[in-house]
Design an enzyme around this catalytic site. Structure first.
Site, mmCIF file in Angstrom:
data_model
loop_
_atom_site.group_PDB
_atom_site.id
_atom_site.type_symbol
_atom_site.label_atom_id
_atom_site.label_comp_id
_atom_site.label_asym_id
_atom_site.label_seq_id
_atom_site.Cartn_x
_atom_site.Cartn_y
_atom_site.Cartn_z
ATOM 1 N N LYS A 13 27.464 -30.013 19.021
ATOM 2 C CA LYS A 13 26.750 -29.702 20.109
ATOM 3 C C LYS A 13 27.341 -30.541 21.306
ATOM 4 O O LYS A 13 27.820 -29.924 22.568
ATOM 5 C CB LYS A 13 25.265 -29.855 20.069
ATOM 6 C CG LYS A 13 24.679 -29.160 19.159
ATOM 7 C CD LYS A 13 23.163 -29.573 18.966
ATOM 8 C CE LYS A 13 22.824 -30.863 18.732
ATOM 9 N NZ LYS A 13 23.019 -31.451 17.581
ATOM 10 N N ARG A 88 14.065 -29.582 20.384
ATOM 11 C CA ARG A 88 14.256 -30.013 19.011
ATOM 12 C C ARG A 88 12.955 -29.808 18.139
ATOM 13 O O ARG A 88 13.204 -29.706 16.816
ATOM 14 C CB ARG A 88 14.534 -31.546 18.859
ATOM 15 C CG ARG A 88 15.916 -31.709 18.286
ATOM 16 C CD ARG A 88 16.038 -33.264 18.225
ATOM 17 N NE ARG A 88 17.060 -33.751 17.717
ATOM 18 C CZ ARG A 88 18.237 -34.204 18.330
ATOM 19 N NH1 ARG A 88 18.574 -34.133 19.570
ATOM 20 N NH2 ARG A 88 19.231 -34.674 17.706
ATOM 21 N N ARG A 123 32.411 -40.323 12.947
ATOM 22 C CA ARG A 123 32.195 -40.185 14.417
ATOM 23 C C ARG A 123 32.394 -41.344 15.177
ATOM 24 O O ARG A 123 32.092 -42.486 14.409
ATOM 25 C CB ARG A 123 30.706 -39.427 14.494
ATOM 26 C CG ARG A 123 30.419 -39.137 16.029
ATOM 27 C CD ARG A 123 29.594 -38.241 16.102
ATOM 28 N NE ARG A 123 28.210 -38.574 15.688
ATOM 29 C CZ ARG A 123 27.343 -37.585 16.019
ATOM 30 N NH1 ARG A 123 27.621 -36.341 16.578
ATOM 31 N NH2 ARG A 123 26.002 -37.858 15.719
ATOM 32 N N ARG A 156 27.729 -45.157 15.603
ATOM 33 C CA ARG A 156 26.366 -45.395 16.145
ATOM 34 C C ARG A 156 25.490 -45.865 14.901
ATOM 35 O O ARG A 156 25.896 -45.349 13.867
ATOM 36 C CB ARG A 156 25.946 -44.018 16.418
ATOM 37 C CG ARG A 156 26.553 -43.685 17.679
ATOM 38 C CD ARG A 156 25.966 -42.388 18.245
ATOM 39 N NE ARG A 156 25.111 -41.639 17.722
ATOM 40 C CZ ARG A 156 24.747 -40.484 18.012
ATOM 41 N NH1 ARG A 156 25.261 -39.746 19.164
ATOM 42 N NH2 ARG A 156 23.771 -39.881 17.182
ATOM 43 N N ARG A 167 18.204 -37.751 9.108
ATOM 44 C CA ARG A 167 18.305 -36.971 10.467
ATOM 45 C C ARG A 167 18.631 -35.418 9.950
ATOM 46 O O ARG A 167 17.952 -34.553 10.452
ATOM 47 C CB ARG A 167 19.620 -37.209 10.952
ATOM 48 C CG ARG A 167 19.286 -38.706 11.991
ATOM 49 C CD ARG A 167 20.419 -39.169 12.525
ATOM 50 N NE ARG A 167 21.167 -38.378 13.238
ATOM 51 C CZ ARG A 167 22.615 -38.426 13.503
ATOM 52 N NH1 ARG A 167 23.395 -39.461 12.823
ATOM 53 N NH2 ARG A 167 23.242 -37.963 14.359
HETATM 54 P P1 ADP Z 1 22.395 -36.029 16.936
HETATM 55 O O1 ADP Z 1 23.649 -36.351 16.831
HETATM 56 O O2 ADP Z 1 21.508 -36.284 15.868
HETATM 57 O O3 ADP Z 1 22.260 -34.647 17.475
HETATM 58 P P2 ADP Z 1 21.354 -37.192 19.487
HETATM 59 O O4 ADP Z 1 22.186 -37.985 20.255
HETATM 60 O O5 ADP Z 1 21.367 -35.736 20.061
HETATM 61 O O6 ADP Z 1 21.818 -37.050 18.009
HETATM 62 O O7 ADP Z 1 19.812 -37.815 19.584
HETATM 63 C C1 ADP Z 1 19.858 -39.104 18.996
HETATM 64 C C2 ADP Z 1 18.229 -39.122 18.617
HETATM 65 O O8 ADP Z 1 17.456 -39.139 19.681
HETATM 66 C C3 ADP Z 1 17.739 -38.275 17.583
HETATM 67 O O9 ADP Z 1 18.008 -38.728 16.314
HETATM 68 C C4 ADP Z 1 16.345 -38.504 17.973
HETATM 69 O O10 ADP Z 1 15.724 -39.621 17.323
HETATM 70 C C5 ADP Z 1 16.332 -38.648 19.605
HETATM 71 N N1 ADP Z 1 16.102 -37.271 20.223
HETATM 72 C C6 ADP Z 1 17.009 -36.503 20.841
HETATM 73 N N2 ADP Z 1 16.638 -35.604 21.530
HETATM 74 C C7 ADP Z 1 15.439 -35.579 21.350
HETATM 75 C C8 ADP Z 1 14.400 -34.466 21.240
HETATM 76 N N3 ADP Z 1 14.586 -33.312 21.749
HETATM 77 N N4 ADP Z 1 13.040 -34.721 20.514
HETATM 78 C C9 ADP Z 1 12.998 -35.722 19.959
HETATM 79 N N5 ADP Z 1 13.645 -36.800 19.741
HETATM 80 C C10 ADP Z 1 15.081 -36.511 20.204
#
Ligand code: ADP
Ligand code: ZN
Length: 209
Positions: A13, A88, A123, A156, A167
């Site tokens: 994404k 989400r 990653r 990360r 996750r």
């Molecule tokens: P991913 O690689 O899982 O898509 P992101 O960088 O988008 O990771 O998000 C990292 C973390 O931030 C998620 O695992 C979650 O804990 C939190 N997070 C991000 N966006 C949201 C959201 N819209 N609602 C709840 N938690 C979120």
């Protein structure tokens, strides 16, 4: 134009949001990056969010909805935006509706589970500007260095294997129901993630048009 990118962690994404940002001039809004910056700067929101993020859980809806609301009120969002990582959960999607945000398209990037695990392990992320890379699929020009800002790339914490499993579970339980949610609204476009980032980008840009 307001777009949403949906997909499992590691589906690409963020990478595709950057492509749309470049090609269409829409700002990319990543709640994940905003939260990570908050954690790094130890803001009150960051302190509240950290434990959820480290364990692979979602940050509570009211926290993330507040962040999103503030962000889309900024000037650069007047002509539209790309949401990467929001909504989400179904309550987050309902909150967008309640804010009066009209979503034009939801692009769901689909990648099989086996590939997700492989992708996440390769990653690398830039702690300074939030850009992400992959050692194999999307390497930076210079190994270990961010193309955009020269930052030193890192793995990360939430890309650790046990957190990755958590996750994916969270995604299936809480986020995957949004696929049907937006399908029912006639907004969903599905893109099958390809081996090559640029091939996926072509499909994504076609879907945006
Ligand atoms: P991913 O690689 O899982 O898509 P992101 O960088 O988008 O990771 O998000 C990292 C973390 O931030 C998620 O695992 C979650 O804990 C939190 N997070 C991000 N966006 C949201 C959201 N819209 N609602 C709840 N938690 C979120
Ligand atoms: Zn950088």
């Amino acid at each position: 134009m307001n777009l949403i990118l949906l997909g499992a962690p590691g589906a690409g994404k963020g990478t595709q949001a950057e492509v749309i940002e470049r090609e269409c001039g829409l700002p990319q809004i990543s709640t994940g990056n905003i939260l990570k910056a908050a954690v790094k700067n130890a803001t009150p929101i960051g302190l509240q969010a950290k434990s959820f993020m480290d364990s692979g859980a979602l940050v509570p809806d009211e926290v993330v909805i507040g962040i999103l609301k503030d962000r889309i009120a900024e000037d650069d969002c007047k002509g539209g935006f790309i949401l990467d990582g929001f909504p989400r959960t179904v309550p987050q999607a309902d909150a967008l509706d309640a804010m009066g945000v009209i979503i034009d398209k939801v692009i769901s990037i689909e990648v099989p589970d086996e590939k997700i695990t492989k992708r996440l392990s390769g990653r690398r992320a830039c702690p300074d500007c939030g850009a992400t890379y992959h050692v194999e699929y999307n390497p930076p020009k210079t190994e270990g260095i961010c193309d955009k800002c020269g930052g030193k790339l890192v793995i990360r914490d939430d890309d650790k294997p046990e957190t990755v499993i958590e996750r994916l579970k969270t995604y299936k339980e809480k986020t995957a129901p949004l696929i049907d949610y937006y399908k029912a609204k006639g907004k969903l476009v599905t893109v099958i993630g390809q081996e090559e980032v640029s091939d996926t980008s072509k499909l994504v840009l076609e879907a945006v048009k």
